[in-house]
Scaffold this motif. Structure first.
Motif, PDB file in Angstrom:
ATOM      1  N   VAL A  65       0.835  -1.199   0.000  1.00  0.00           N
ATOM      2  CA  VAL A  65       0.000   0.000   0.000  1.00  0.00           C
ATOM      3  C   VAL A  65       0.872   1.252   0.000  1.00  0.00           C
ATOM      4  O   VAL A  65       0.597   2.208  -0.744  1.00  0.00           O
ATOM      5  CB  VAL A  65      -0.957   0.011   1.213  1.00  0.00           C
ATOM      6  N   TYR A  66       1.906   1.254   0.828  1.00  0.00           N
ATOM      7  CA  TYR A  66       2.840   2.391   0.810  1.00  0.00           C
ATOM      8  C   TYR A  66       3.371   2.627  -0.608  1.00  0.00           C
ATOM      9  O   TYR A  66       3.435   3.770  -1.086  1.00  0.00           O
ATOM     10  CB  TYR A  66       4.032   2.116   1.736  1.00  0.00           C
ATOM     11  N   ALA A  67       3.757   1.539  -1.271  1.00  0.00           N
ATOM     12  CA  ALA A  67       4.327   1.641  -2.607  1.00  0.00           C
ATOM     13  C   ALA A  67       3.306   2.179  -3.613  1.00  0.00           C
ATOM     14  O   ALA A  67       3.642   3.000  -4.475  1.00  0.00           O
ATOM     15  CB  ALA A  67       4.843   0.275  -3.065  1.00  0.00           C
TER      16      ALA A  67
ATOM     17  N   TYR B  35       1.881   8.349   1.454  1.00  0.00           N
ATOM     18  CA  TYR B  35       1.124   8.262   2.703  1.00  0.00           C
ATOM     19  C   TYR B  35       1.318   9.497   3.570  1.00  0.00           C
ATOM     20  O   TYR B  35       2.427  10.008   3.701  1.00  0.00           O
ATOM     21  CB  TYR B  35       1.552   7.023   3.501  1.00  0.00           C
ATOM     22  N   SER B  36       0.225   9.966   4.164  1.00  0.00           N
ATOM     23  CA  SER B  36       0.299  11.079   5.110  1.00  0.00           C
ATOM     24  C   SER B  36      -0.508  10.732   6.358  1.00  0.00           C
ATOM     25  O   SER B  36      -1.682  10.368   6.259  1.00  0.00           O
ATOM     26  CB  SER B  36      -0.255  12.359   4.487  1.00  0.00           C
ATOM     27  N   ILE B  37       0.106  10.860   7.497  1.00  0.00           N
ATOM     28  CA  ILE B  37      -0.589  10.592   8.746  1.00  0.00           C
ATOM     29  C   ILE B  37      -1.675  11.623   9.004  1.00  0.00           C
ATOM     30  O   ILE B  37      -2.613  11.386   9.772  1.00  0.00           O
ATOM     31  CB  ILE B  37       0.411  10.549   9.928  1.00  0.00           C
ATOM     32  N   ASP B  38      -1.582  12.770   8.341  1.00  0.00           N
ATOM     33  CA  ASP B  38      -2.539  13.858   8.538  1.00  0.00           C
ATOM     34  C   ASP B  38      -3.596  13.927   7.433  1.00  0.00           C
ATOM     35  O   ASP B  38      -4.229  14.968   7.242  1.00  0.00           O
ATOM     36  CB  ASP B  38      -1.794  15.197   8.602  1.00  0.00           C
ATOM     37  N   SER B  39      -3.788  12.839   6.717  1.00  0.00           N
ATOM     38  CA  SER B  39      -4.758  12.836   5.619  1.00  0.00           C
ATOM     39  C   SER B  39      -6.176  13.107   6.126  1.00  0.00           C
ATOM     40  O   SER B  39      -6.508  12.834   7.288  1.00  0.00           O
ATOM     41  CB  SER B  39      -4.730  11.502   4.880  1.00  0.00           C
TER      42      SER B  39
END
Length: 246
Positions: free
Chosen positions: A104-106, A115-119
């Motif tokens: 998923v990261y890829a 990826y953003s933790i603040d999405s």
């Protein structure tokens, strides 16, 4: 299978099969003299399909377009259900979870939007874990095999906490969707549901300190029930969901 179906969608979809069995459930609880934790509306798995179970809750785990949170929804309705970890045991669960997350990261990186933790609404985190069943999430939260970062552990535990909250009849999710969820207002019923949810978790999850701490927080708040009060608690659950008579 526990019927803790608090969405408006669930009432129209499942009322017929659940209501037909509710009288038997309450009668069985009384005659067996079960505790509230043991007796929380358990029905046949045939009353609801895995797909329906996932659909009850997956809306509360919004994901990126093209991805699914079905495993998170399923793990909320049926914490013992497996998908990603089916056929796996021990460290293999963590290894599989690591591979899925890396994929998923890829994919996110390849899209030009990593990826953003603040999405928004936690979409990226839900996307990251969207294919993981409850056993796999627990492997991440507990750093099985030392494969997961502290951030990943924290996020996995947060998603698991959200699953427990929803399963207990307490809303947790995007603010815009709160009106679609029918919350339980009786704290005793919520505690009973939380205890039942945790008690139905996998053996691997139950062996973790995270599960033990969560279960300890629920148990003191769950009062001792007589046979009559157990049945009354179950009746309140059915009424709260719209599946029982008022």
């Amino acid at each position: 299978m526990r019927i803790n179906l608090y969405t408006q969608q669930s009432v129209s979809t499942l009322a017929a099969s659940a209501a037909a069995q509710s009288t038997t459930v309450l009668s069985t609880a009384r005659s067996a003299g079960q505790t509230a934790q043991q007796a929380t509306v358990n029905l046949s798995i045939d009353a609801i399909t895995r797909s329906q179970a996932a659909n009850l809750y997956n809306r509360y785990f919004p994901v990126r377009e093209g991805f699914s949170a079905d495993a998170l929804g399923l793990g909320t309705a049926l914490p013992q259900a497996t998908s990603s970890s089916t056929g796996l045991s021990g460290d293999a669960i963590g290894v599989d979870a690591r591979k899925r997350m890396d994929a998923v990261y890829a994919a996110m990186e390849a899209s030009g939007n990593p990826y953003s933790i603040d999405s928004y609404e936690g979409q990226d985190t839900n996307t990251l874990f969207g294919s993981l069943d409850r056993r796999s999430l627990s492997a991440v939260a507990n750093n099985q095999g030392g494969l997961f970062s502290s951030q990943e552990q924290m996020l996995a535990k947060s998603v698991m906490d959200q699953q427990q909250s929803l399963a207990s009849g307490l809303y947790s999710g995007p603010i815009r969707l709160e009106s679609t969820f029918k919350s339980v207002t009786d704290s005793n019923v919520s505690q009973v549901l939380a205890a039942s949810f945790l008690d139905n978790a996998s053996d691997e999850e139950k062996a973790t300190s995270n599960w033990q701490a969560a279960r300890a927080r629920v148990l003191p708040a769950a009062p001792t029930h007589t046979q009559d009060t157990v049945a009354d608690a179950l009746a309140k659950v059915l009424v709260a969901t719209g599946l029982g008579s008022r």
